[in-house]
Design a protein around this motif. Structure first.
Motif, PDB file in Angstrom:
ATOM      1  N   MET A  91      -7.818  -0.107 -26.277  1.00  0.00           N
ATOM      2  CA  MET A  91      -8.435   0.235 -25.006  1.00  0.00           C
ATOM      3  C   MET A  91      -8.510  -1.005 -24.108  1.00  0.00           C
ATOM      4  SD  MET A  91     -11.817   2.588 -24.519  1.00  0.00           S
ATOM      5  CE  MET A  91     -11.101   4.034 -25.305  1.00  0.00           C
ATOM      6  N   SER A  92      -8.834  -2.132 -24.700  1.00  0.00           N
ATOM      7  CA  SER A  92      -8.845  -3.386 -23.941  1.00  0.00           C
ATOM      8  C   SER A  92      -7.450  -3.681 -23.394  1.00  0.00           C
ATOM      9  CB  SER A  92      -9.333  -4.539 -24.827  1.00  0.00           C
ATOM     10  OG  SER A  92      -9.284  -5.753 -24.141  1.00  0.00           O
ATOM     11  N   ASP A  93      -6.429  -3.468 -24.215  1.00  0.00           N
ATOM     12  CA  ASP A  93      -5.049  -3.692 -23.774  1.00  0.00           C
ATOM     13  C   ASP A  93      -4.689  -2.790 -22.593  1.00  0.00           C
ATOM     14  OD1 ASP A  93      -4.770  -5.565 -25.814  1.00  0.00           O
ATOM     15  OD2 ASP A  93      -3.660  -4.190 -27.132  1.00  0.00           O
ATOM     16  N   THR A  94      -5.081  -1.528 -22.679  1.00  0.00           N
ATOM     17  CA  THR A  94      -4.780  -0.582 -21.602  1.00  0.00           C
ATOM     18  C   THR A  94      -5.507  -0.947 -20.319  1.00  0.00           C
ATOM     19  OG1 THR A  94      -4.279   1.253 -23.099  1.00  0.00           O
ATOM     20  CG2 THR A  94      -5.034   1.843 -20.888  1.00  0.00           C
ATOM     21  N   VAL A  95      -6.803  -1.239 -20.429  1.00  0.00           N
ATOM     22  CA  VAL A  95      -7.573  -1.612 -19.243  1.00  0.00           C
ATOM     23  C   VAL A  95      -6.977  -2.861 -18.606  1.00  0.00           C
ATOM     24  CG1 VAL A  95      -9.816  -2.476 -18.436  1.00  0.00           C
ATOM     25  CG2 VAL A  95      -9.718  -0.495 -19.967  1.00  0.00           C
ATOM     26  N   HIS A  96      -6.665  -3.848 -19.432  1.00  0.00           N
ATOM     27  CA  HIS A  96      -6.147  -5.102 -18.876  1.00  0.00           C
ATOM     28  C   HIS A  96      -4.771  -4.897 -18.224  1.00  0.00           C
ATOM     29  CE1 HIS A  96      -6.773  -9.274 -18.192  1.00  0.00           C
ATOM     30  NE2 HIS A  96      -5.562  -9.569 -18.654  1.00  0.00           N
ATOM     31  N   ALA A  97      -3.948  -4.069 -18.816  1.00  0.00           N
ATOM     32  CA  ALA A  97      -2.651  -3.767 -18.204  1.00  0.00           C
ATOM     33  C   ALA A  97      -2.846  -3.144 -16.817  1.00  0.00           C
ATOM     34  CB  ALA A  97      -1.833  -2.845 -19.105  1.00  0.00           C
ATOM     35  N   CYS A  98      -3.807  -2.246 -16.693  1.00  0.00           N
ATOM     36  CA  CYS A  98      -4.094  -1.621 -15.396  1.00  0.00           C
ATOM     37  C   CYS A  98      -4.596  -2.657 -14.389  1.00  0.00           C
ATOM     38  CB  CYS A  98      -5.123  -0.509 -15.556  1.00  0.00           C
ATOM     39  SG  CYS A  98      -4.537   0.927 -16.483  1.00  0.00           S
ATOM     40  N   LEU A  99      -5.446  -3.575 -14.836  1.00  0.00           N
ATOM     41  CA  LEU A  99      -5.971  -4.620 -13.950  1.00  0.00           C
ATOM     42  C   LEU A  99      -4.863  -5.566 -13.514  1.00  0.00           C
ATOM     43  CD1 LEU A  99      -9.313  -5.469 -15.798  1.00  0.00           C
ATOM     44  CD2 LEU A  99      -9.037  -4.120 -13.705  1.00  0.00           C
ATOM     45  N   MET A 100      -3.970  -5.904 -14.432  1.00  0.00           N
ATOM     46  CA  MET A 100      -2.856  -6.779 -14.069  1.00  0.00           C
ATOM     47  C   MET A 100      -1.939  -6.092 -13.052  1.00  0.00           C
ATOM     48  SD  MET A 100      -1.805  -8.886 -17.543  1.00  0.00           S
ATOM     49  CE  MET A 100      -1.252  -7.436 -18.425  1.00  0.00           C
ATOM     50  N   GLU A 101      -1.674  -4.812 -13.279  1.00  0.00           N
ATOM     51  CA  GLU A 101      -0.754  -4.076 -12.411  1.00  0.00           C
ATOM     52  C   GLU A 101      -1.301  -3.859 -11.007  1.00  0.00           C
ATOM     53  OE1 GLU A 101       1.349   0.322 -12.381  1.00  0.00           O
ATOM     54  OE2 GLU A 101       0.995  -0.656 -14.311  1.00  0.00           O
TER      55      GLU A 101
ATOM     56  N   GLU B 127     -15.580  -9.091  -4.181  1.00  0.00           N
ATOM     57  CA  GLU B 127     -15.267  -8.155  -3.102  1.00  0.00           C
ATOM     58  C   GLU B 127     -13.991  -8.580  -2.388  1.00  0.00           C
ATOM     59  OE1 GLU B 127     -18.409  -8.219  -0.210  1.00  0.00           O
ATOM     60  OE2 GLU B 127     -18.190 -10.366   0.128  1.00  0.00           O
ATOM     61  N   GLY B 128     -13.405  -7.623  -1.656  1.00  0.00           N
ATOM     62  CA  GLY B 128     -12.278  -7.974  -0.805  1.00  0.00           C
ATOM     63  C   GLY B 128     -11.005  -7.181  -1.027  1.00  0.00           C
ATOM     64  N   ARG B 129     -10.944  -6.374  -2.065  1.00  0.00           N
ATOM     65  CA  ARG B 129      -9.732  -5.570  -2.264  1.00  0.00           C
ATOM     66  C   ARG B 129      -9.744  -4.371  -1.316  1.00  0.00           C
ATOM     67  NH1 ARG B 129     -11.342  -8.359  -7.019  1.00  0.00           N
ATOM     68  NH2 ARG B 129      -9.505  -9.166  -8.060  1.00  0.00           N
ATOM     69  N   THR B 130      -8.560  -3.904  -0.969  1.00  0.00           N
ATOM     70  CA  THR B 130      -8.473  -2.765  -0.061  1.00  0.00           C
ATOM     71  C   THR B 130      -8.900  -1.486  -0.773  1.00  0.00           C
ATOM     72  OG1 THR B 130      -6.192  -2.211  -0.625  1.00  0.00           O
ATOM     73  CG2 THR B 130      -6.526  -3.854   1.134  1.00  0.00           C
ATOM     74  N   VAL B 131      -9.273  -0.507   0.021  1.00  0.00           N
ATOM     75  CA  VAL B 131      -9.626   0.806  -0.523  1.00  0.00           C
ATOM     76  C   VAL B 131      -8.444   1.379  -1.289  1.00  0.00           C
ATOM     77  CG1 VAL B 131     -10.211   3.188   0.087  1.00  0.00           C
ATOM     78  CG2 VAL B 131     -11.395   1.279   1.203  1.00  0.00           C
ATOM     79  N   GLU B 132      -7.242   1.240  -0.744  1.00  0.00           N
ATOM     80  CA  GLU B 132      -6.060   1.784  -1.412  1.00  0.00           C
ATOM     81  C   GLU B 132      -5.818   1.116  -2.767  1.00  0.00           C
ATOM     82  OE1 GLU B 132      -3.454   4.262  -2.537  1.00  0.00           O
ATOM     83  OE2 GLU B 132      -4.512   4.572  -0.649  1.00  0.00           O
ATOM     84  N   THR B 133      -6.032  -0.184  -2.864  1.00  0.00           N
ATOM     85  CA  THR B 133      -5.881  -0.890  -4.137  1.00  0.00           C
ATOM     86  C   THR B 133      -6.887  -0.369  -5.159  1.00  0.00           C
ATOM     87  OG1 THR B 133      -5.008  -2.881  -3.086  1.00  0.00           O
ATOM     88  CG2 THR B 133      -6.026  -3.151  -5.245  1.00  0.00           C
ATOM     89  N   LYS B 134      -8.118  -0.174  -4.743  1.00  0.00           N
ATOM     90  CA  LYS B 134      -9.146   0.335  -5.663  1.00  0.00           C
ATOM     91  C   LYS B 134      -8.823   1.759  -6.104  1.00  0.00           C
ATOM     92  CE  LYS B 134     -12.215  -1.150  -2.685  1.00  0.00           C
ATOM     93  NZ  LYS B 134     -13.496  -1.440  -1.989  1.00  0.00           N
ATOM     94  N   LYS B 135      -8.337   2.570  -5.194  1.00  0.00           N
ATOM     95  CA  LYS B 135      -7.939   3.936  -5.551  1.00  0.00           C
ATOM     96  C   LYS B 135      -6.778   3.932  -6.545  1.00  0.00           C
ATOM     97  CE  LYS B 135      -9.463   6.459  -1.454  1.00  0.00           C
ATOM     98  NZ  LYS B 135      -9.014   7.323  -0.341  1.00  0.00           N
ATOM     99  N   ARG B 136      -5.808   3.036  -6.343  1.00  0.00           N
ATOM    100  CA  ARG B 136      -4.680   2.925  -7.279  1.00  0.00           C
ATOM    101  C   ARG B 136      -5.180   2.563  -8.671  1.00  0.00           C
ATOM    102  NH1 ARG B 136      -1.753  -0.999  -4.256  1.00  0.00           N
ATOM    103  NH2 ARG B 136      -1.638  -2.110  -6.212  1.00  0.00           N
ATOM    104  N   LEU B 137      -6.128   1.632  -8.747  1.00  0.00           N
ATOM    105  CA  LEU B 137      -6.684   1.242 -10.038  1.00  0.00           C
ATOM    106  C   LEU B 137      -7.360   2.423 -10.720  1.00  0.00           C
ATOM    107  CD1 LEU B 137      -7.533  -0.735 -12.256  1.00  0.00           C
ATOM    108  CD2 LEU B 137      -9.483  -1.388 -10.787  1.00  0.00           C
ATOM    109  N   ILE B 138      -8.192   3.136 -10.008  1.00  0.00           N
ATOM    110  CA  ILE B 138      -8.911   4.275 -10.594  1.00  0.00           C
ATOM    111  C   ILE B 138      -7.935   5.354 -11.051  1.00  0.00           C
ATOM    112  CG2 ILE B 138     -10.495   6.181 -10.057  1.00  0.00           C
ATOM    113  CD1 ILE B 138     -12.048   4.117  -8.298  1.00  0.00           C
TER     114      ILE B 138
END
Length: 122
Positions: A21-31, A71-82
Motif C-alpha cells: 500500500m505504501s508502494d502504491t501511494v508513493h507511486a501515485c504521489l510521484m506521478e 499548499e500551492g498545487r492546482t485543483v486539477e493536480t489534486k483531482k488527478r491524485l485523488i
C-alpha cells in the motif's frame, strides 16, 4: 514539496498490505505531485474494530487516507491524485471507491517545521 501520509484501517485488513500500500501511494504521489522516490513519509494507523467506527454501507475494507502537503498545487493536480488513488486502490487491493476516503490537507510552508527549519526557509 513536503508530503506526509496517514493511512487508517482495520488492523487485520491493513497490516498485511502495509508495504504494498505504501508502494502504491508513493507511486501515485510521484506521478502526480513529482515527489522524489526517496521522500516517503507514511504512517499506518491500524485499528481494532471497536476503535474504528464507520457507516453501515462500508465494508471491512474501509480505509482513510489523509495527505498533508505544502499548499500551492492546482485543483486539477489534486483531482488527478485523488482519481489515481481511487483507481489504484481498486486495482491493487480490491478496495472499492465507496470504501476509500481521501482528504488532502494543505498547509502554508511557514506552518511546517522540517529538519530544524521552517518550511518556507527550505
Amino acid at each position: 514539496m513536503m508530503v506526509q501520509v496517514k493511512i487508517y484501517g482495520l488492523r487485520d485488513r491493513l497490516f498485511p498490505k502495509i508495504q504494498s500500500m505504501s508502494d502504491t501511494v508513493h507511486a501515485c504521489l510521484m506521478e502526480t505531485l513529482n515527489v522524489p522516490p526517496d521522500k516517503r513519509f507514511h504512517r499506518f494507523m491500524t485499528l481494532e474494530p471497536e476503535t474504528f467506527l464507520y457507516p453501515d454501507d462500508r465494508t471491512e475494507n474501509y480505509t482513510i487516507l489523509e495527505i498533508s502537503m505544502f499548499e500551492g498545487r492546482t485543483v486539477e493536480t489534486k483531482k488527478r491524485l485523488i482519481r489515481l488513488l481511487f483507481e489504484r486502490f481498486q486495482s491493487d487491493f480490491d478496495i472499492a471507491p465507496l470504501d476509500l476516503e481521501i482528504t488532502l490537507l494543505e498547509t502554508p510552508k511557514a506552518n511546517w517545521g522540517v529538519r530544524g527549519m521552517l518550511g518556507d526557509e527550505l
